[in-house]
Motif scaffolding. Structure first.
Motif, PDB file in Angstrom:
ATOM      1  N   GLY A 252     -73.045  29.548 -39.932  1.00 17.87           N
ATOM      2  CA  GLY A 252     -73.038  30.240 -41.210  1.00 17.87           C
ATOM      3  C   GLY A 252     -73.163  31.747 -41.074  1.00 17.87           C
TER       4      GLY A 252
ATOM      5  N   GLY B 101     -65.585  37.131 -45.621  1.00 19.66           N
ATOM      6  CA  GLY B 101     -66.129  36.777 -44.323  1.00 19.66           C
ATOM      7  C   GLY B 101     -67.427  36.003 -44.391  1.00 19.66           C
ATOM      8  N   GLU B 102     -67.784  35.529 -45.588  1.00 19.35           N
ATOM      9  CA  GLU B 102     -69.046  34.812 -45.742  1.00 19.35           C
ATOM     10  C   GLU B 102     -68.794  33.311 -45.914  1.00 19.35           C
ATOM     11  N   THR B 103     -69.807  32.525 -45.554  1.00 18.68           N
ATOM     12  CA  THR B 103     -69.672  31.073 -45.608  1.00 18.68           C
ATOM     13  C   THR B 103     -69.350  30.611 -47.019  1.00 18.68           C
TER      14      THR B 103
ATOM     15  N   ARG C 217     -64.850  30.132 -44.301  1.00 20.54           N
ATOM     16  CA  ARG C 217     -65.365  31.405 -44.818  1.00 20.54           C
ATOM     17  C   ARG C 217     -64.413  31.952 -45.876  1.00 20.54           C
ATOM     18  N   ASP C 218     -64.975  32.702 -46.800  1.00 16.84           N
ATOM     19  CA  ASP C 218     -64.150  33.252 -47.871  1.00 16.84           C
ATOM     20  C   ASP C 218     -63.565  34.597 -47.446  1.00 16.84           C
TER      21      ASP C 218
ATOM     22  N   GLN D  97     -73.855  35.060 -43.942  1.00 19.26           N
ATOM     23  CA  GLN D  97     -73.964  35.615 -45.290  1.00 19.26           C
ATOM     24  C   GLN D  97     -74.854  36.850 -45.284  1.00 19.26           C
TER      25      GLN D  97
END
Length: 489
Positions: A457, A54-56, A50-51, A459
């Motif tokens: 995942g 906090g997203e995939t 994750r970036d 997002q």
């Protein structure tokens, strides 16, 4: 046009080949003075990454290596690269994913050409930072399909794709990082070329010739037929002219001298045969004068015939181009591939994933002519106008070569496990070998676009799980290649 980097031997070699040849490149192919020494390293970023938001993590639709910080010491190379994801996880339609750019720290200890790899850890890739891309006012952009909305032209800014929420709609595909930190990013929706500041704010935009602008019912319509939740499909589903849905400016690169920016459409425009999978061969390369970064000027334009191959049933197919690396103002490397095969999708064996050398030195320059209008196809129903000479293609690197892949525990074909190459390979960039004994040698980094396929995942505020258990890592392949005189020009 001055031929900045092309050698006479390269020109002779390229003249011997055509794009219609289905022949695969040998694992140690030589094209004139260009040499493929083979795969020398592999690395992975896990699908679960994750970036910083906090997203995939979004993998590699585009890549640029920071060559200014590239170092070599005691057999290990260190530096960083930028990986550009596209519009987010969109299996069930597009979402309000914020476009971004990821910075990746790299430690690379290559295997010797021809030697076996070590556990796919020659490349150690670490996510270091993530930067959001915004519009010219600093507002969030979005990955949502611009179903019918258009942001009107204002000042130097042309009309732009807009989502129904009013945000600038971006489907990023390729990146060129400039010495001042600003960057050009090509887009699928427009298909446009955008220039962003080092901080990720839109500075300017370049619209392609009218022949490439998607038109529905006589008006520009930038939809790719991927509506978001609850939205209706565009009417009609496909553009009548211009780029086909999801076939925008997939490849883009700056020439080594910094004078020209080259962008290539993924496949033929609708009027040039892009309405059929078997006639979409004649795509276009746009060559822009980049002397004024804020106002790119179309200098040259060429027809590039995409490679043709036969599927398992003997049916003719045309590969799509996925990325380019410029060697000069008249030649570039082009990655082309099939679709529907590889880890994460149902098919297991790819029939074509290959890097070609493209030479436009003898091709007809159609820039500014009648073929730049939407009503004058350069290849009606896929048949090239007899007045036009296309670019020449030569096979260079066969990514599907199992002799090379097997040395690093990878393969093309069954079993369709996590060591089978994934479907989409869409990013390339060069870094010097930094060896005075091999002044013309480079590492060619190639990365996949994993389509955000993950089992855990997350997002746009919600978790998701990719269908059929798909959990696709980002993979970096590194080839050692010889590119004569590139460093000297």
């Amino acid at each position: 046009m001055k031929h900045l980097h092309r050698t006479a031997s390269l020109g002779v070699a390229l003249a011997l080949f055509t794009a219609l040849s289905p022949a695969l490149a040998d694992s140690t192919a030589t094209v004139g003075g260009l040499v493929n020494k083979g795969l020398v390293g592999v690395g992975r970023i896990p699908a679960a990454q994750r970036d910083k938001f906090g997203e995939t993590f979004g993998s590699g639709s585009g890549m640029a290596i920071d060559t200014s910080g590239w170092t070599h010491d005691a057999g290990t190379y260190k530096g960083s690269l930028w990986l550009l994801p596209d519009r987010g996880y969109n299996v069930a339609g597009t979402t309000d994913y914020r476009p971004r750019l990821n910075t990746i720290g790299i430690e690379f200890t290559p295997a010797a050409p021809g030697a076996a790899g070590q556990e796919q850890t020659e490349v150690k890739a670490t996510l270091a930072d993530t930067m959001l891309l915004t519009d010219d006012k600093g507002a969030d952009a979005t990955g949502l399909d611009p179903l019918s909305d258009v942001r009107a032209a204002a000042g130097d800014m042309p009309m732009l794709p807009a989502a129904t929420n009013g945000k600038l709609a971006l489907d990023n595909e390729a990146i060129v990082r400039l010495p001042d930190g600003s960057m050009f990013i090509s887009d699928e929706y427009g298909p446009n070329i955008y220039r962003f500041s080092a901080q990720g704010r839109l500075l300017s935009a370049t619209q392609p010739p009218a022949a490439l602008v998607p038109m529905r019912k006589g008006a520009p319509n930038f939809s790719s037929d991927n509506p978001g939740p609850g939205a209706a499909e565009p009417d009609p589903k496909d553009p009548e002219t211009g780029r086909q849905n999801n076939q925008g400016l997939e490849g883009m690169a700056m020439t080594p001298d910094g004078k020209f920016l080259i962008a290539v459409l993924q496949s033929a425009t609708r009027q040039d045969g892009g309405d059929s999978g078997s006639t979409r061969q004649n795509t276009r390369a746009l060559v822009y004068d980049a002397s004024d970064l804020a106002h790119l000027k179309l200098a040259h334009e060429y027809v590039v015939p995409l490679p043709v191959f036969k599927d398992a049933k003997g049916k003719t197919k045309v590969a799509a181009q996925s990325e380019i690396v410029a060697l000069s103002d008249t030649s570039f490397l082009m990655l082309a591939r099939d679709s529907g095969n590889g880890q994460g999708v149902k098919g297991d064996t790819s029939l074509l994933r290959q890097i070609f050398v493209v030479d436009v030195s003898a091709a007809t320059d159609i820039a500014g002519g009648p073929f730049d209008a939407a009503d004058k196809p350069v290849a009606p129903k896929g048949v090239l106008d007899p007045s036009v000479t296309p670019a020449k293609l030569t096979p260079f690197i066969d990514i599907n070569d199992n002799t090379q892949l097997n040395r690093f525990g990878l393969h093309n074909g069954a079993p369709n496990d996590d060591n089978n190459l994934s479907e989409k390979w869409e990013a390339m960039s060069l870094a010097s070998v930094l060896d005075p004994k091999l002044p013309d040698d480079y590492f060619l980094f190639v990365a996949n676009d994993n389509d955000f396929l993950a089992q855990d995942g997350f997002q746009v505020g919600a978790p998701y799980k990719a269908d059929d258990g798909a959990n696709v890592d980002t993979i970096l392949l590194v080839y050692q290649v010889t590119l004569p005189d590139l460093a000297k020009k």
